[in-house]
Design a protein around this motif. Structure first.
Motif, short mmCIF file in Angstrom:
data_model
loop_
_atom_site.label_atom_id
_atom_site.label_comp_id
_atom_site.label_asym_id
_atom_site.label_seq_id
_atom_site.Cartn_x
_atom_site.Cartn_y
_atom_site.Cartn_z
N PRO A 22 0.81 -1.22 0.00
CA PRO A 22 0.00 0.00 0.00
C PRO A 22 0.84 1.27 0.00
O PRO A 22 0.42 2.29 -0.55
CB PRO A 22 -0.82 -0.10 1.30
CG PRO A 22 -0.12 -1.10 2.14
CD PRO A 22 0.53 -2.05 1.19
N ASN A 45 -11.17 -1.62 5.42
CA ASN A 45 -9.95 -2.37 5.69
C ASN A 45 -9.72 -2.54 7.19
O ASN A 45 -9.36 -3.63 7.66
CB ASN A 45 -8.75 -1.66 5.07
CG ASN A 45 -7.44 -2.39 5.32
OD1 ASN A 45 -7.27 -3.55 4.96
ND2 ASN A 45 -6.51 -1.71 5.98
N LYS A 151 3.42 -10.09 -3.19
CA LYS A 151 3.28 -8.65 -2.99
C LYS A 151 3.57 -7.86 -4.26
O LYS A 151 2.87 -6.91 -4.59
CB LYS A 151 4.21 -8.19 -1.86
CG LYS A 151 3.94 -8.84 -0.52
CD LYS A 151 2.56 -8.52 0.02
CE LYS A 151 2.35 -9.11 1.39
NZ LYS A 151 0.99 -8.89 1.90
N SER A 154 0.66 -7.97 -6.66
CA SER A 154 -0.44 -7.07 -6.33
C SER A 154 -0.16 -5.65 -6.80
O SER A 154 -1.07 -4.95 -7.24
CB SER A 154 -0.71 -7.09 -4.82
OG SER A 154 0.35 -6.52 -4.11
N TYR A 171 -9.74 -2.84 -6.32
CA TYR A 171 -8.63 -2.68 -5.38
C TYR A 171 -8.81 -3.57 -4.15
O TYR A 171 -7.87 -4.26 -3.72
CB TYR A 171 -8.54 -1.21 -4.97
CG TYR A 171 -7.46 -0.92 -3.95
CD1 TYR A 171 -6.15 -1.37 -4.14
CD2 TYR A 171 -7.75 -0.20 -2.80
CE1 TYR A 171 -5.16 -1.10 -3.21
CE2 TYR A 171 -6.76 0.07 -1.86
CZ TYR A 171 -5.47 -0.38 -2.07
OH TYR A 171 -4.50 -0.12 -1.14
N MET A 175 -6.22 -6.70 -3.19
CA MET A 175 -5.50 -6.75 -1.92
C MET A 175 -5.87 -7.98 -1.10
O MET A 175 -5.01 -8.63 -0.51
CB MET A 175 -5.81 -5.48 -1.12
CG MET A 175 -5.24 -4.21 -1.71
SD MET A 175 -3.44 -4.25 -1.87
CE MET A 175 -2.95 -4.34 -0.16
N SER A 176 -7.16 -8.33 -1.09
CA SER A 176 -7.58 -9.46 -0.27
C SER A 176 -7.13 -10.80 -0.85
O SER A 176 -6.67 -11.69 -0.12
CB SER A 176 -9.10 -9.44 -0.08
OG SER A 176 -9.77 -9.50 -1.32
N THR A 179 -3.26 -11.26 -0.53
CA THR A 179 -2.91 -11.54 0.86
C THR A 179 -3.23 -13.00 1.20
O THR A 179 -2.46 -13.68 1.88
CB THR A 179 -3.67 -10.61 1.82
OG1 THR A 179 -3.37 -9.26 1.50
CG2 THR A 179 -3.28 -10.88 3.27
#
Length: 480
Positions: A22, A45, A151, A154, A171, A175-176, A179
């Protein structure tokens, strides 16, 4: 010692990577999504972060110290039983939390319910996150390598697919899911360390009691580190949430580097006696305070230029917020030395719990009175007061177990060095047209001043640094 330093380095990389994705994408996303939409993401989040605690329970703390002790004193079979028996708590809690989250979102249509459903893979990731096992084994290199590719993927997906505020759902999903994949990657090599699954919990009575004890501070911690954003969004606006959340991003990245010391040393202290712990505690506190104050003053001195350069002109109102939030770079990891490295490592779960429970109560009370009228500024005051109280309590509740004067002997000198370095940074002229190069030069000058003053005051940590430099120099000559 060499292995400990190497693990600190590896874990620092891992902790930075958790927040680095991020951070790298923030300059892009802050402009593409805008403060209002980014504020919605922050609220969603951080609500998810709170729910993730319910999935993990207290396995991350109990698991790390348990695996460390079993690795040192137990057998391979006991290691297998400890891993599977501890993860079953996590697996069951994850299933219950995920099911309840989906039910509440669908049945009651809570605020941002559709965005919350997109974060379910985040909850799955926490259910399968077994990084605590590798931390207990002090095997951090494997963890870093597995997550780096995920990472980086992403980042590429975000830059390719997020083009406007309407792409918020993309987005969240990126991200989810990434992860989740990062957590699942831990399982690819688990067979190298443990045998076939056992079908019972590990030391059920003892572990359940420890889980229940540590869940209370875990929930309390999340109240003032994750739920502070949704509370601010409820009492104020999503734009204020965006300013509040983004003003903490740089501090959180640096916190990842510093708290990595605690994550590595906690299992190390768990396997040592009281005599060795005394020295380790002092050295760890000095290293934590030294790094924390250095990072803090460098960020403080650059904040005014950094905000418009990194986030964009729309985020100028958060300049003062970012300046004062840097105090957490020192407050949080210093408290962590006594909470994570000392209290948890020695099984003093009650002493670990008390400060954060008190902190959660203070945070909720202050947020209620300050957020509505003062927005992000009120939320900042609430969290800083809370962190100061938590730090003082963390030291106070374990005060009887260590020598205060011995442990804190050099800390006042570091505070003085930091104050002098900050003055240099604040009066340093911005003579370079490029904001990036100007901040770089100023930061390097401040680091040189800080380091020089450390050796002027002849601090205990200096000798350790000299030994490390000599070993590194000798290794270079040997290799050549």
């Amino acid at each position: 010692m060499k292995r400990t330093l190497l693990n600190i380095f590896y874990n620092a990389i891992y902790q930075v990577f958790i927040v680095l994705v991020p951070l790298i994408t923030v300059p892009y996303l802050s402009r593409v999504l805008g403060p209002k939409t980014y504020g919605i993401y922050s609220s969603v989040n951080n609500t998810t972060q709170f729910l993730m605690v319910m999935c993990i329970l207290a396995t991350s703390y109990i698991g790390s110290r348990t695996i460390s002790r079993v690795r040192t004193f137990g057998t391979d079979q006991e290691l297998t039983e400890a891993f599977w028996g501890l993860w079953y708590y996590q697996a069951i809690a994850g299933c219950i939390t995920i099911a309840l989250t989906i039910f509440v979102c669908v049945a009651f249509k809570v605020q941002y319910w559709s965005q919350l459903l997109l974060m379910v893979p985040f909850l799955i990731s926490s259910q399968f996150d077994i990084s605590w096992f590798f931390q207990g084994l002090a095997d951090f290199g494997r963890v870093v390598l597995k997550n780096t590719l995920v990472k980086l993927t992403s980042i590429v997906l975000i830059l390719l697919m997020i083009k406007s505020p309407a792409d918020l759902w993309k987005y969240l999903l990126i991200m989810s899911i990434t992860t989740m994949l990062g957590s699942l990657a831990f399982w690819l090599d688990i067979h190298r360390y443990v045998g076939r699954p056992t079908w019972h919990f590990y030391q059920f009575k003892t572990t359940s009691k420890a889980m229940a004890t540590l869940m209370i501070p875990q929930i309390a911690t999340q109240i003032y580190t994750s739920l502070d954003k949704p509370i601010l969004g409820w009492l104020s606006t999503s734009t204020q949430v965006s300013f509040y959340d983004n003003s903490q991003r740089i501090s959180n990245m640096l916190l990842g580097v510093i708290t990595s010391i605690s994550l590595v040393i906690m299992p190390k202290m768990a396997a040592q006696g009281a005599k060795e712990q005394k020295t380790v505690l002092k050295k760890s506190l000095e290293a934590t305070v030294m790094l924390g104050l250095l990072f803090m003053v460098v960020v403080m001195a650059n904040t005014k230029q950094f905000v418009p350069f990194f986030f964009g002109e729309k985020y100028l109102p958060m300049t003062s917020l970012m300046f004062w939030f840097t105090l957490t770079i020192v407050l949080i990891p210093t408290g962590g030395v006594f909470a994570n490295q000392f209290a948890l490592a020695n099984g003093k779960d009650r002493e670990y719990a008390i400060p954060v429970v008190v902190g959660a109560i203070i945070e909720i009370a202050l947020s209620w009175f300050l957020d509505r009228d003062f927005g992000a500024s009120g939320a900042m005051v609430a969290i800083l007061v809370t962190e100061v109280v938590v730090l003082v309590l963390r030291v106070a509740v374990v005060r009887q177990y260590f020598d205060f004067r011995y442990t804190f002997h050099d800390v006042p000198y570091y505070v003085l060095i930091a104050a002098l370095t900050l003055i240099v940074g604040l009066i340093w002229p911005n003579f370079i047209p490029s904001a990036f190069f100007n901040m770089t030069v100023k930061s390097l000058v401040m680091i040189a001043v800080y380091t020089g003053l450390m050796f002027v005051f002849k601090l205990d940590l200096n000798q350790d640094l000299k030994v490390l430099l000599q070993k590194a120099k000798g290794r270079v000559h040997h290799d050549s």
